[in-house]
Design a protein around this motif. Structure first.
Motif, mmCIF file in Angstrom:
data_model
loop_
_atom_site.group_PDB
_atom_site.id
_atom_site.type_symbol
_atom_site.label_atom_id
_atom_site.label_comp_id
_atom_site.label_asym_id
_atom_site.label_seq_id
_atom_site.Cartn_x
_atom_site.Cartn_y
_atom_site.Cartn_z
ATOM 1 N N VAL A 225 13.593 12.481 8.958
ATOM 2 C CA VAL A 225 12.804 13.550 8.356
ATOM 3 C C VAL A 225 11.434 13.666 9.017
ATOM 4 N N VAL A 226 10.854 12.540 9.423
ATOM 5 C CA VAL A 226 9.535 12.580 10.054
ATOM 6 C C VAL A 226 9.586 13.344 11.368
ATOM 7 N N ASP A 227 10.676 13.180 12.125
ATOM 8 C CA ASP A 227 10.805 13.869 13.414
ATOM 9 C C ASP A 227 11.099 15.358 13.221
ATOM 10 N N SER A 228 11.918 15.678 12.225
ATOM 11 C CA SER A 228 12.215 17.076 11.933
ATOM 12 C C SER A 228 10.949 17.827 11.528
ATOM 13 N N ALA A 229 10.187 17.252 10.611
ATOM 14 C CA ALA A 229 8.963 17.905 10.139
ATOM 15 C C ALA A 229 7.956 18.076 11.269
ATOM 16 N N LYS A 230 7.835 17.056 12.108
ATOM 17 C CA LYS A 230 6.912 17.146 13.245
ATOM 18 C C LYS A 230 7.308 18.281 14.175
ATOM 19 N N GLY A 231 8.604 18.376 14.465
ATOM 20 C CA GLY A 231 9.086 19.448 15.321
ATOM 21 C C GLY A 231 8.896 20.812 14.697
ATOM 22 N N MET A 232 9.205 20.925 13.405
ATOM 23 C CA MET A 232 9.042 22.208 12.714
ATOM 24 C C MET A 232 7.598 22.688 12.748
ATOM 25 N N LEU A 233 6.673 21.783 12.467
ATOM 26 C CA LEU A 233 5.266 22.178 12.444
ATOM 27 C C LEU A 233 4.768 22.553 13.838
ATOM 28 N N LYS A 234 5.308 21.900 14.853
ATOM 29 C CA LYS A 234 4.955 22.265 16.223
ATOM 30 C C LYS A 234 5.435 23.676 16.539
ATOM 31 N N VAL A 235 6.675 23.985 16.127
ATOM 32 C CA VAL A 235 7.218 25.328 16.343
ATOM 33 C C VAL A 235 6.411 26.353 15.554
ATOM 34 N N ILE A 236 6.151 26.063 14.283
ATOM 35 C CA ILE A 236 5.417 26.996 13.425
ATOM 36 C C ILE A 236 4.046 27.319 14.006
ATOM 37 N N SER A 237 3.372 26.295 14.526
ATOM 38 C CA SER A 237 2.015 26.502 15.043
ATOM 39 C C SER A 237 1.994 27.315 16.332
ATOM 40 N N SER A 238 3.146 27.412 17.002
ATOM 41 C CA SER A 238 3.187 28.127 18.279
ATOM 42 C C SER A 238 3.771 29.534 18.160
ATOM 43 N N LEU A 239 4.168 29.947 16.961
ATOM 44 C CA LEU A 239 4.803 31.256 16.773
ATOM 45 C C LEU A 239 3.847 32.409 17.074
ATOM 46 N N THR A 240 4.401 33.471 17.681
ATOM 47 C CA THR A 240 3.646 34.697 17.931
ATOM 48 C C THR A 240 4.499 35.884 17.470
ATOM 49 N N GLU A 241 3.986 37.093 17.673
ATOM 50 C CA GLU A 241 4.699 38.287 17.208
ATOM 51 C C GLU A 241 6.102 38.403 17.804
ATOM 52 N N LYS A 242 6.350 37.822 18.983
ATOM 53 C CA LYS A 242 7.686 37.902 19.590
ATOM 54 C C LYS A 242 8.725 37.121 18.773
ATOM 55 N N ASP A 243 8.263 36.225 17.908
ATOM 56 C CA ASP A 243 9.170 35.385 17.131
ATOM 57 C C ASP A 243 9.487 35.949 15.753
ATOM 58 N N THR A 244 8.820 37.010 15.356
ATOM 59 C CA THR A 244 9.077 37.536 14.012
ATOM 60 C C THR A 244 10.497 38.086 13.936
ATOM 61 N N GLY A 245 11.183 37.749 12.848
ATOM 62 C CA GLY A 245 12.551 38.202 12.668
ATOM 63 C C GLY A 245 13.592 37.371 13.399
ATOM 64 N N THR A 246 13.212 36.182 13.889
ATOM 65 C CA THR A 246 14.149 35.350 14.639
ATOM 66 C C THR A 246 14.600 34.137 13.833
ATOM 67 N N LEU A 247 15.640 33.466 14.336
ATOM 68 C CA LEU A 247 16.116 32.199 13.794
ATOM 69 C C LEU A 247 16.007 31.162 14.907
ATOM 70 N N LEU A 248 15.131 30.177 14.727
ATOM 71 C CA LEU A 248 14.921 29.125 15.709
ATOM 72 C C LEU A 248 15.233 27.774 15.080
ATOM 73 N N ASP A 249 15.456 26.762 15.941
ATOM 74 C CA ASP A 249 15.632 25.420 15.406
ATOM 75 C C ASP A 249 14.329 24.641 15.534
ATOM 76 N N TRP A 250 14.330 23.397 15.091
ATOM 77 C CA TRP A 250 13.121 22.579 15.012
ATOM 78 C C TRP A 250 12.532 22.229 16.374
ATOM 79 N N GLU A 251 13.297 22.526 17.443
ATOM 80 C CA GLU A 251 12.782 22.323 18.797
ATOM 81 C C GLU A 251 12.385 23.632 19.449
#
Length: 257
Positions: A225-251
């Motif tokens: 769970v620690v690795d999943s959450a770390k990856g998710m937060l990394k992805v979330i912090s890097s999101l831009t308008e090109k990612d709206t409406g998409t489905l991504l994984d934790w990497e």
């Protein structure tokens, strides 16, 4: 995790992935101003770890929030609203979810409806109820252009098992009708919200946390769970308008609908 700031709401925060997301947000070098940790029973035994975490971090505010209850969602909004600086909510993570494992023979009306209420209706009502705070955040963000979690964003926690295209690859290992169908519906909700909120500058996307070793994921899951959450937060912090409406994984990898 850098770049996540302002006010954050995480649902289903008393255990598993939700609890770890709150923990990592609070312990990050630049933590959010306020982390609203929603859980069904803040005073119950299952929220003990969350209460202990909140005692260590003053920016964690535990909120009673049952995502299967429209009344509870409304009350949570009323409780959070006055605590928001300038009425702004920058990031909403719809993490709360349930899974009733069941092949077709084990699945009836109750199983389908109960899972849909929490996994689809709940995120819809929460997005609807907290929209004014998300809109305020987007409109008042003068230092951030485009779309991002620093401005205003909704993250719906989905799953690889929601992918219709990949169902033939994953069905045998997990023939869970209510969970799969509800998360596929959550994906459509995500696309609808992304189109609806685009005019307000609010980013909306769905995120697969991986197969995580939690109460829901089970002991056979390969991802901590620690690795999943770390990856998710990394992805979330890097999101831009090109990612709206998409489905991504934790990497950050794209998953087909």
């Amino acid at each position: 995790m850098s770049g996540i700031c302002g006010n954050v709401l995480v649902t289903g925060s008393n255990r598993g992935l939700g609890l770890e997301l709150v923990r990592q947000l609070a312990e990050s070098p630049s933590p959010p101003l306020q982390i609203f940790a929603g859980c069904r029973d803040p005073n119950g035994p299952r929220a003990q770890d969350l209460r202990e975490l909140a005692q260590k971090h003053q920016n964690i505010i535990i909120i009673k929030l049952d995502t299967s209850s429209e009344a509870s969602i409304s009350e949570a909004s009323k409780a959070i609203g006055p605590k928001l600086k300038d009425g702004c909510l920058n990031l909403l993570i719809n993490n709360a979810g349930v899974n009733i494992p069941g092949a077709l023979a084990d699945t009836g009306e109750k199983e389908m409806v109960d899972v849909f209420v929490t996994n689809v209706v709940g995120p819809m009502l929460i997005a609807k109820e907290f929209l004014p705070y998300l809109q305020k955040a987007a409109s008042q963000s003068v230092q951030h252009t485009g779309m991002s979690c620093r401005k205003s964003a909704v993250i719906n926690v989905s799953t690889l098992l929601s992918s219709i295209e990949k169902c033939h690859e994953t069905f045998t290992m997990a023939p869970m009708y209510p969970y799969r169908a509800s998360k596929a519906a959550l994906n459509m909700l995500t696309r609808c919200l992304a189109e609806d909120f685009k005019k307000d500058g609010i980013l909306v996307m769905a995120l697969h946390p991986g197969w995580v070793k939690t109460d829901m994921g089970g002991p056979q899951a390969p991802l901590l769970v620690v690795d999943s959450a770390k990856g998710m937060l990394k992805v979330i912090s890097s999101l831009t308008e090109k990612d709206t409406g998409t489905l991504l994984d934790w990497e950050g990898k794209s998953i087909p609908w």
